[in-house]
Write an enzyme that holds these catalytic residues in place. Structure first.
Site: not given
Ligand code: GFB
Length: 319
Positions: A108-110, A137, A141, A180
């Protein structure tokens, strides 16, 4: 590559793995090996080794992974670190014993440092500190990438690691606590549309930027990589080079813009609010996809159209 080549898809029920299976089928591959978690725990080395020695795949996709959104990563750091390490150690060791010729390991890009220059080039790996919300995570990776490269160096293997940007698509996890952002917002907008409060609550400031890639576009990139003609493939897996390939759509927007787009697709026209008590995570995360594009791959599914079909999937499974 011959369409009867045995191909093992580890994690075939997940978002990426199921898309890889669809793409293999579309391309006419007729010897695809899969196992459900109930049939085989891929983190267990011995039975995984037995399977690969018996089935002798020539190609393996490592899409089996403990994945989740920012909330899940924060709530279960041990699981994201330990489960992923266990899976990839078992699978890659077994692949080595079974002489699997081509492996595409999915990360993943993280994995890239929080403050690395954007778009994130493959060369940014390990050039600075990681984003804390998904460090366990990311470290798992990164270890997977290093394992592929180490096998290439020590044993002359020719394995690849592909790093997709934020994924979405049919079969996504729509759970609000563990999913996500895109899948979670689809569910929230859908429920807000039907509810009395008519409010869509978005985590964080809405200012974080993300790049989104449809799982079917990713699958086309991964199958392209795994089936490259020998001369092209050889350049990616030369032992002196880290065998990393980014896969991104180039379609980047703020979470605020994403929420507005999801609301439009769902038909929600109430208020969109932001909850600053929730983390934003990394401020920006867009990958440099020059390498995969040079091989002829282009994303085909625009974000609005992709969200619409993902919403259809959500409704077919959850409503
Ligand atoms: O998709 P997400 O959980 O993953 O969150 P990351 C992306 C952004 O969306 C963050 C916002 O800035 C969250 O605060 N967001 C807004 C929300 N509303 C929501 C919501 O209802 N649910 C969620 N989940 N987010 C993950 C990593 O990072 O992405 C993993 O934790 C992995 O390691 C994955 O790399 C692809 O992009 O922040």
């Amino acid at each position: 590559m011959d369409k009867s080549t045995p191909v093992f898809v580890a994690g075939h029920r997940g978002l990426a793995g199921s898309a890889i299976c669809r793409e293999l089928e579309r391309r006419g591959f007729d010897h695809v090996i899969v196992r459900t978690h109930r049939e085989l725990d891929l983190a267990q080395f011995e039975p995984t080794r037995e399977l690969l020695l018996r089935e002798r795949p020539r190609v393996m996709f490592v899409a089996a992974s403990k994945v989740g959104g920012i909330g899940a990563n924060s709530a279960a750091p041990v699981d994201f670190l330990v489960d992923n390490l266990a899976l990839q150690i078992s699978l890659l060791r077994a692949a080595h014993e079974a002489d699997v010729e081509r492996v595409v390991f999915l990360g993943s890009s993280c994995i890239y440092p929080r403050d690395a220059a954007q778009p994130l080039a493959e060369s940014a790996l390990l050039s600075g500190p990681l984003e804390p919300t998904n460090r366990p995570y990311a470290i798992a990776k990164i270890a997977g990438v290093e394992m592929c490269w180490a096998y290439n160096r020590q044993f002359g293997r020719r394995w690849l690691a592909a790093m997709p940007t934020n994924l979405y698509g049919p079969g996504d996890n729509y759970d609000l606590a563990t999913g996500h952002v895109l899948a979670a917002l689809l569910r929230k907008a859908h429920e807000a549309r039907g509810g009395r409060r008519r409010r869509l609550s978005v985590w964080g400031s809405g200012q974080a930027r993300r790049e989104f890639l449809h799982a079917d576009d990713l699958a086309r990139a991964l199958v392209l990589l795994a089936t490259l003609p020998e001369t092209l493939y050889a350049t990616l897996v030369a032992p002196d080079n880290c065998p990393l390939v980014n896969v991104g759509s180039g379609e980047e927007l703020t979470i605020r813009e994403l929420a507005a787009l999801v609301a439009r697709v769902v038909g929600f026209d109430g208020d969109i609010t932001f909850d600053p008590s929730k983390p934003d995570g990394v401020p920006r995360k867009i990958v440099d996809s020059t390498r995969i594009r040079a091989l002829g791959w282009r994303p085909a599914i625009g974000l609005a159209a992709g969200i619409a079909t993902t919403y259809d999937d959500f409704r077919s499974r959850h409503v």
